[in-house]
Scaffold this active site. Structure first.
Site, PDB file in Angstrom:
ATOM      1  N   ASP A  27       0.875  -1.171   0.000  1.00 48.20           N
ATOM      2  CA  ASP A  27       0.000   0.000   0.000  1.00 48.20           C
ATOM      3  C   ASP A  27       0.917   1.227   0.000  1.00 48.20           C
ATOM      4  OD1 ASP A  27      -1.597   2.140   0.703  1.00 48.20           O
ATOM      5  OD2 ASP A  27      -2.680   1.064   2.261  1.00 48.20           O
ATOM      6  N   ASN A  45      -6.813  12.879 -10.568  1.00 52.89           N
ATOM      7  CA  ASN A  45      -7.580  13.314 -11.744  1.00 52.89           C
ATOM      8  C   ASN A  45      -7.409  14.823 -11.893  1.00 52.89           C
ATOM      9  OD1 ASN A  45      -9.751  14.717 -10.258  1.00 52.89           O
ATOM     10  ND2 ASN A  45     -10.266  12.663  -9.544  1.00 52.89           N
ATOM     11  N   GLY A 100      -9.662   4.633  -5.777  1.00 53.09           N
ATOM     12  CA  GLY A 100      -8.356   4.000  -5.958  1.00 53.09           C
ATOM     13  C   GLY A 100      -7.273   4.548  -5.048  1.00 53.09           C
ATOM     14  N   VAL A 101      -6.084   4.674  -5.599  1.00 53.75           N
ATOM     15  CA  VAL A 101      -4.936   5.126  -4.799  1.00 53.75           C
ATOM     16  C   VAL A 101      -5.130   6.586  -4.359  1.00 53.75           C
ATOM     17  CG1 VAL A 101      -3.479   5.768  -6.787  1.00 53.75           C
ATOM     18  CG2 VAL A 101      -2.422   5.037  -4.663  1.00 53.75           C
ATOM     19  N   ASP A 102      -5.771   7.369  -5.193  1.00 53.43           N
ATOM     20  CA  ASP A 102      -6.065   8.777  -4.877  1.00 53.43           C
ATOM     21  C   ASP A 102      -6.911   8.861  -3.596  1.00 53.43           C
ATOM     22  OD1 ASP A 102      -6.212  11.513  -5.266  1.00 53.43           O
ATOM     23  OD2 ASP A 102      -7.709  11.418  -6.875  1.00 53.43           O
ATOM     24  N   SER A 132      -2.678   4.896 -14.018  1.00 53.24           N
ATOM     25  CA  SER A 132      -3.680   4.659 -15.095  1.00 53.24           C
ATOM     26  C   SER A 132      -4.144   3.206 -15.244  1.00 53.24           C
ATOM     27  CB  SER A 132      -3.182   5.144 -16.476  1.00 53.24           C
ATOM     28  OG  SER A 132      -3.362   6.533 -16.607  1.00 53.24           O
ATOM     29  N   THR A 133      -3.585   2.272 -14.472  1.00 52.99           N
ATOM     30  CA  THR A 133      -3.935   0.860 -14.719  1.00 52.99           C
ATOM     31  C   THR A 133      -5.126   0.367 -13.904  1.00 52.99           C
ATOM     32  OG1 THR A 133      -2.468  -0.111 -13.036  1.00 52.99           O
ATOM     33  CG2 THR A 133      -1.510   0.330 -15.201  1.00 52.99           C
ATOM     34  N   GLY A 134      -5.763   1.268 -13.153  1.00 49.30           N
ATOM     35  CA  GLY A 134      -6.951   0.884 -12.387  1.00 49.30           C
ATOM     36  C   GLY A 134      -8.197   1.394 -13.091  1.00 49.30           C
TER      37      GLY A 134
HETATM   38  N1  AR6 Z   1      -1.397   1.678  -2.922  1.00 46.09           N
HETATM   39  C1  AR6 Z   1      -0.803   1.386  -4.101  1.00 46.09           C
HETATM   40  N2  AR6 Z   1      -1.480   1.179  -5.245  1.00 46.09           N
HETATM   41  C2  AR6 Z   1      -2.831   1.257  -5.193  1.00 46.09           C
HETATM   42  C3  AR6 Z   1      -3.533   1.557  -3.998  1.00 46.09           C
HETATM   43  C4  AR6 Z   1      -2.754   1.784  -2.827  1.00 46.09           C
HETATM   44  N3  AR6 Z   1      -3.313   2.081  -1.656  1.00 46.09           N
HETATM   45  N4  AR6 Z   1      -4.868   1.566  -4.285  1.00 46.09           N
HETATM   46  C5  AR6 Z   1      -4.986   1.265  -5.605  1.00 46.09           C
HETATM   47  N5  AR6 Z   1      -3.773   1.073  -6.150  1.00 46.09           N
HETATM   48  P1  AR6 Z   1      -6.306   3.837  -9.741  1.00 46.09           P
HETATM   49  P2  AR6 Z   1      -5.979   5.294 -12.275  1.00 46.09           P
HETATM   50  C6  AR6 Z   1      -3.391   0.731  -7.533  1.00 46.09           C
HETATM   51  O1  AR6 Z   1      -7.649   3.361 -10.130  1.00 46.09           O
HETATM   52  O2  AR6 Z   1      -6.240   4.059 -13.045  1.00 46.09           O
HETATM   53  C7  AR6 Z   1      -9.205   7.855  -9.052  1.00 46.09           C
HETATM   54  O3  AR6 Z   1     -10.580   7.941  -8.811  1.00 46.09           O
HETATM   55  C8  AR6 Z   1      -4.439   0.058  -8.405  1.00 46.09           C
HETATM   56  O4  AR6 Z   1      -4.479  -1.332  -8.147  1.00 46.09           O
HETATM   57  O5  AR6 Z   1      -6.076   4.290  -8.357  1.00 46.09           O
HETATM   58  O6  AR6 Z   1      -4.826   6.163 -12.671  1.00 46.09           O
HETATM   59  C9  AR6 Z   1      -8.598   9.185  -9.450  1.00 46.09           C
HETATM   60  O7  AR6 Z   1      -9.212  10.265  -8.763  1.00 46.09           O
HETATM   61  C10 AR6 Z   1      -3.886   0.358  -9.791  1.00 46.09           C
HETATM   62  O8  AR6 Z   1      -2.906  -0.612 -10.161  1.00 46.09           O
HETATM   63  O9  AR6 Z   1      -5.798   5.060 -10.692  1.00 46.09           O
HETATM   64  C11 AR6 Z   1      -8.871   9.227 -10.921  1.00 46.09           C
HETATM   65  O10 AR6 Z   1     -10.167   9.676 -11.192  1.00 46.09           O
HETATM   66  C12 AR6 Z   1      -3.169   1.698  -9.629  1.00 46.09           C
HETATM   67  O11 AR6 Z   1      -3.106   1.928  -8.212  1.00 46.09           O
HETATM   68  C13 AR6 Z   1      -8.731   7.776 -11.344  1.00 46.09           C
HETATM   69  O12 AR6 Z   1      -8.996   7.006 -10.170  1.00 46.09           O
HETATM   70  C14 AR6 Z   1      -3.909   2.847 -10.264  1.00 46.09           C
HETATM   71  O13 AR6 Z   1      -5.302   2.663 -10.099  1.00 46.09           O
HETATM   72  C15 AR6 Z   1      -7.346   7.451 -11.798  1.00 46.09           C
HETATM   73  O14 AR6 Z   1      -7.324   6.152 -12.333  1.00 46.09           O
END
Ligand code: AR6
Length: 175
Positions: free
Chosen positions: A9, A23, A31-33, A120-122
């Site tokens: 994490d 975003n 997600g991570v945000d 971007s991979t989530g």
């Molecule tokens: N620690 C590390 N990696 C993580 C964590 C964490 N705590 N939580 C998720 N991930 P995403 P995106 C991974 O969806 O695709 C948000 O709503 C996850 O498994 O967080 O860039 C923003 O506000 C994935 O591999 O980001 C934007 O609107 C990676 O982080 C949008 O999501 C990215 O997944 C951005 O989408």
């Protein structure tokens, strides 16, 4: 410079800067945000709002820096990755820009250790293998690479963890 791949994490990593996959609004999301804002507390959002008031958010491919609030890191560098559509809308170029923008800001702020999530991979659905190749490649060819002590790729899911390890262990040719 050392490159490390871990499954963790990102909010728990003690480095100079962790990177957020934000975003364009900079106001948080899922997600991570969501995890970074939740655990880091209001100080991060306060800094984001100040940046919004000054420059109106953050463009896709750009990056901004804030405090890390209550997190163990010193800073959060927020970058906005592209939403994957069909690959014909400059998605690859924009993801490359994210890594370039983060590294530029890191150099400006004398940051030596950085932890990246798999941008971007989530929710944004960028193909994981292509995203990992871009991430590793952009770090490897960076003109600033010698200025960093350690770059950590923090994978959250098993699939990304395997993809990153496979690339690093293969005879990956930097392009
Ligand atoms: N620690 C590390 N990696 C993580 C964590 C964490 N705590 N939580 C998720 N991930 P995403 P995106 C991974 O969806 O695709 C948000 O709503 C996850 O498994 O967080 O860039 C923003 O506000 C994935 O591999 O980001 C934007 O609107 C990676 O982080 C949008 O999501 C990215 O997944 C951005 O989408």
């Amino acid at each position: 410079m050392e490159i490390e791949i871990i499954k963790a994490d990102i909010t728990e990593i003690q480095v100079d800067a962790i990177v957020n996959a934000a975003n364009t609004s900079l106001l948080g999301g899922g997600g991570v945000d969501g995890a970074i804002h939740r655990k880091g507390g209001k100080a991060i959002l306060d800094d984001c709002v100040k940046i919004r008031n000054k420059q109106g958010g953050c463009k896709v491919g750009d990056a901004v820096i804030t405090t890390a609030g209550n997190l163990p890191a010193k800073y959060v560098i927020h970058t906005v990755g592209p939403v994957w559509n069909d690959g014909k809308n400059f998605e690859e170029e924009l993801l490359k820009c994210c890594y370039l923008s983060v590294l530029e800001l890191a150099v400006e702020n004398n940051i030596k250790t950085i932890a990246f999530p798999n941008i971007s991979t989530g929710i944004y659905k960028f193909p994981k293998e292509l995203a990992a190749e871009i991430a590793i490649n952009m770090i490897s060819i960076s003109e600033h690479r010698e200025q960093f002590e350690k770059i950590i790729f923090v994978c959250f899911d098993d699939e990304n963890f395997k993809i990153y390890n496979d690339i690093i262990e293969s005879d990956f040719e930097y392009k």
